[in-house]
Design a protein around this motif. Structure first.
Motif, mmCIF file in Angstrom:
data_model
loop_
_atom_site.group_PDB
_atom_site.id
_atom_site.type_symbol
_atom_site.label_atom_id
_atom_site.label_comp_id
_atom_site.label_asym_id
_atom_site.label_seq_id
_atom_site.Cartn_x
_atom_site.Cartn_y
_atom_site.Cartn_z
ATOM 1 N N TYR A 103 0.820 -1.209 0.000
ATOM 2 C CA TYR A 103 0.000 0.000 0.000
ATOM 3 C C TYR A 103 0.857 1.264 0.000
ATOM 4 O O TYR A 103 1.986 1.264 0.462
ATOM 5 N N HIS A 104 0.255 2.328 -0.543
ATOM 6 C CA HIS A 104 0.780 3.677 -0.359
ATOM 7 C C HIS A 104 -0.077 4.352 0.712
ATOM 8 O O HIS A 104 -1.312 4.314 0.639
ATOM 9 N N TYR A 105 0.577 4.965 1.680
ATOM 10 C CA TYR A 105 -0.124 5.686 2.735
ATOM 11 C C TYR A 105 0.148 7.173 2.549
ATOM 12 O O TYR A 105 1.310 7.599 2.504
ATOM 13 N N VAL A 106 -0.917 7.981 2.451
ATOM 14 C CA VAL A 106 -0.724 9.399 2.179
ATOM 15 C C VAL A 106 -1.917 10.185 2.711
ATOM 16 O O VAL A 106 -3.042 9.665 2.797
ATOM 17 N N LEU A 113 -3.668 -1.451 -7.518
ATOM 18 C CA LEU A 113 -4.675 -0.610 -8.157
ATOM 19 C C LEU A 113 -4.035 0.368 -9.135
ATOM 20 O O LEU A 113 -4.670 0.797 -10.106
ATOM 21 N N LEU A 114 -2.771 0.696 -8.886
ATOM 22 C CA LEU A 114 -2.067 1.699 -9.694
ATOM 23 C C LEU A 114 -1.002 1.084 -10.591
ATOM 24 O O LEU A 114 -0.144 1.796 -11.105
ATOM 25 N N ALA A 115 -1.051 -0.229 -10.762
ATOM 26 C CA ALA A 115 0.073 -0.927 -11.400
ATOM 27 C C ALA A 115 -0.035 -1.023 -12.918
ATOM 28 O O ALA A 115 0.907 -1.475 -13.561
ATOM 29 N N GLN A 116 -1.153 -0.602 -13.519
ATOM 30 C CA GLN A 116 -1.283 -0.729 -14.966
ATOM 31 C C GLN A 116 -0.262 0.151 -15.685
ATOM 32 O O GLN A 116 0.093 1.229 -15.198
ATOM 33 N N ASP A 145 -12.519 10.283 -6.387
ATOM 34 C CA ASP A 145 -13.119 9.999 -7.698
ATOM 35 C C ASP A 145 -12.169 9.164 -8.556
ATOM 36 O O ASP A 145 -12.591 8.210 -9.230
ATOM 37 N N LEU A 146 -10.879 9.520 -8.536
ATOM 38 C CA LEU A 146 -9.905 8.766 -9.331
ATOM 39 C C LEU A 146 -9.811 7.324 -8.849
ATOM 40 O O LEU A 146 -9.717 6.397 -9.659
ATOM 41 N N VAL A 147 -9.851 7.121 -7.539
ATOM 42 C CA VAL A 147 -9.807 5.759 -6.989
ATOM 43 C C VAL A 147 -11.031 4.978 -7.435
ATOM 44 O O VAL A 147 -10.940 3.799 -7.804
#
Length: 432
Positions: free
Chosen positions: A105-108, A121-124, A172-174
Motif C-alpha cells: 500500500y501507499h499511505y498518504v 490498483l495503480l500498477a497498470q 473519484d480517481l480511486v
C-alpha cells in the motif's frame, strides 16, 4: 522439534526487558532473533540481564513488537507508516525495512484526508510509476542515505507524506481505477484530468479524455474524434504506402477515394496506453473548439482555404509538424503573413451550418450569398495582399481530417459551424 530461528544470537526462551519511552516491554529472545542482527541483539549479547532504555515512541514500538512476534503490520495511516520506517532504521531491523519498503500500500494524506492505496490498483502501464511511487522511493532512499552516511544518533525527522490537493478528486480517481462509473460534467472531467497529470496516472488520463470512437461503414475504417488539445504528437502516424499495392502496410479499401480524383491518406492516431493493443491506428478526426480558424472561398478560382491562427496554430504545429516533416512535408511553406497557417481545404463531404442554417451545397455557397466581399488571394503567393472576390467565414466549431498525398496536404472538413460576419457573431452572445 526446535523453535530456534536460523540465526540464533540470543537464548530463544529467555525474556528481555525494553523500556521504550514511558512503557516497559517484555520480549523473548526468539522474537528478537527473528529480525537480526539488530540493536537489541547487539545490546543483550553483552548485557543479558540488563534493561535496555530507548527514548522512542512506545506507540510505534508496539507495531514493531507485533512484527518481531510474527504478526503482519497493521498500519493505519501515513504517520504510522513513516514512523515505523524511521524506527526500523534506528533499531537496525533489515527485514522490517524491506517489508515497509515493499508494502502493498501507499499511505498518504491528501488535503487532510487519509488514503490507503493498494499498489496493485495503480500498477497498470501508464499509471505506474506515479507520484506515490516516486515520493515513497524518495522517502526510503533519502532518509536512509542521510542516516547512514552522516552517522547520526537517530534518523533525521521526516514528515509523513502530505499532498495539498483535493481529497474529493482523488476519491473519484480511486473509484474510476476500481472500475466504477461516475456521472461527470465537462468541468469535473477536466479537473480530474488535471489531477491525473499531477499524480501521473497517464493511462487513466487517456480514459478520461473526451473521445468518440466509431466504425465508418462507408470508408470501412474505425475513426476517433478528439479535441486538438488532447492529441499527443508522439502517437500521430501516417500509414506507409508501397508502390506495390499488395505490399501496403495498411491496405486501403476501395471506398476511400472520396475527395476529387485523388486518393488522400488520412492521418491516424493511437491513444497512448489505452490503444496499445490495437492492430492498427484509427483515422483521426480532430476538433477546433474556438474561433481561431477561418474559411476563405476564392470565387473565380473556386478554391477553399482554412487559415489557422493563435493558440490553435501553436497546437496544430506541435501535434502535426514532426510527423509531417518525417514525410517530407514542411509546414513553414504554408505559413503566410500575420502568423497565419493557410492550408487548402475540401468541404465537399462536410456537414455544415452557416449562421445556424444548414448548408446543403457547400460548393455553391459563394454564389448563393449575394454580397460582394473581397478576401485575400491565397492562390497568388507573389502578392498575398491582393484582394479578390470571395467569401470569408469564421468557424466557431469544426471537425477535420488531415489528408496526405504525394507530399501535399489537404484539410478535409467533416462537420462545421460558421458565421459570416459581426452581426451573426453578436447573435451568439448571451446576456450576463
Amino acid at each position: 522439534m526446535s523453535l530456534v530461528p536460523p540465526t540464533s544470537l540470543l537464548p530463544p526462551e529467555q525474556m528481555f526487558s525494553l523500556q521504550v519511552g514511558t512503557k516497559l516491554f517484555q520480549i523473548s529472545g526468539y522474537s528478537l532473533n527473528s529480525d537480526s542482527p539488530n540493536l537489541f541483539t547487539d545490546f543483550f549479547i553483552e548485557n543479558e540481564s540488563a534493561t535496555l532504555f530507548i527514548d522512542r515512541s512506545p506507540q510505534v514500538f508496539k507495531l514493531i513488537m507485533d512484527h518481531l512476534q510474527g504478526y503482519s503490520l497493521n498500519i493505519e495511516n501515513e504517520s504510522q507508516f513513516t514512523f515505523c520506517f524511521l524506527d526500523a532504521l534506528y533499531f537496525k531491523l533489515p527485514r522490517l525495512q524491506d517489508l515497509i519498503k515493499n508494502s502493498e500500500y501507499h499511505y498518504v494524506c491528501v488535503g487532510g484526508q487519509h488514503f490507503k492505496l493498494a499498489k496493485t490498483l495503480l500498477a497498470q502501464p501508464g499509471n505506474s510509476p506515479n507520484y506515490f511511487d516516486m515520493t515513497c522511493r524518495s522517502l526510503f532512499d533519502d532518509v536512509r542515505s542521510v542516516y547512514l552516511t552522516m552517522n547520526l544518533a537517530r534518523p533525521p525527522p521526516q514528515s509523513p507524506p502530505y499532498v495539498n490537493r483535493s481529497p474529493v478528486f482523488l476519491s473519484d480517481l480511486v473509484t474510476l481505477l476500481q472500475g466504477g462509473v461516475l456521472d461527470l460534467t465537462p468541468e469535473r472531467r477536466q479537473s480530474l484530468i488535471q489531477e491525473c497529470r499531477y499524480y501521473r496516472f497517464l493511462r487513466l488520463e487517456q480514459q478520461l479524455v473526451p473521445a468518440q470512437i466509431s466504425w465508418n461503414p462507408v470508408l470501412q475504417t474505425e475513426e476517433v474524434v478528439l479535441q486538438l488539445k488532447d492529441i499527443k504528437c508522439k502517437f500521430v502516424s501516417i500509414p506507409l504506402r508501397s508502390p506495390d499495392p499488395s505490399q501496403e502496410e495498411e491496405p486501403t479499401p476501395k471506398k476511400r477515394r472520396l475527395i476529387s480524383n485523388i486518393s488522400w491518406t488520412a492521418v491516424r492516431y493511437r491513444r497512448p496506453y489505452v490503444d496499445a493493443d490495437l492492430p492498427r491506428a484509427r483515422e483521426l478526426i480532430f476538433q477546433f473548439c474556438n474561433s481561431e480558424a477561418t474559411l476563405f472561398f476564392i470565387k473565380n478560382a473556386k478554391t477553399i482555404h482554412v487559415a489557422i491562427s493563435g493558440q490553435t496554430l501553436v497546437r496544430f504545429r506541435s501535434v502535426f509538424q514532426k510527423v509531417l516533416a518525417e514525410n517530407k512535408i514542411n509546414l513553414n511553406t504554408y505559413e503566410k503573413q500575420n502568423s497565419l497557417l493557410v492550408l487548402p481545404a475540401s468541404l465537399s463531404l462536410c456537414c455544415m451550418r452557416v449562421n445556424t442554417v444548414p448548408c446543403r451545397n457547400v460548393s455553391a455557397l459563394v454564389d448563393e450569398m449575394h454580397f460582394n466581399e473581397q478576401v485575400l488571394d491565397f492562390n497568388n503567393p507573389n502578392n498575398i495582399n491582393q484582394l479578390v472576390p470571395g467569401l470569408k467565414l469564421e468557424l466557431t466549431k469544426s471537425l477535420w481530417k488531415l489528408g496526405i498525398s504525394d507530399n501535399k496536404l489537404l484539410m478535409i472538413a467533416v462537420k462545421a459551424e460558421a458565421i459570416s460576419g459581426l452581426k451573426e457573431y453578436n447573435k451568439t452572445l448571451g446576456y450576463v
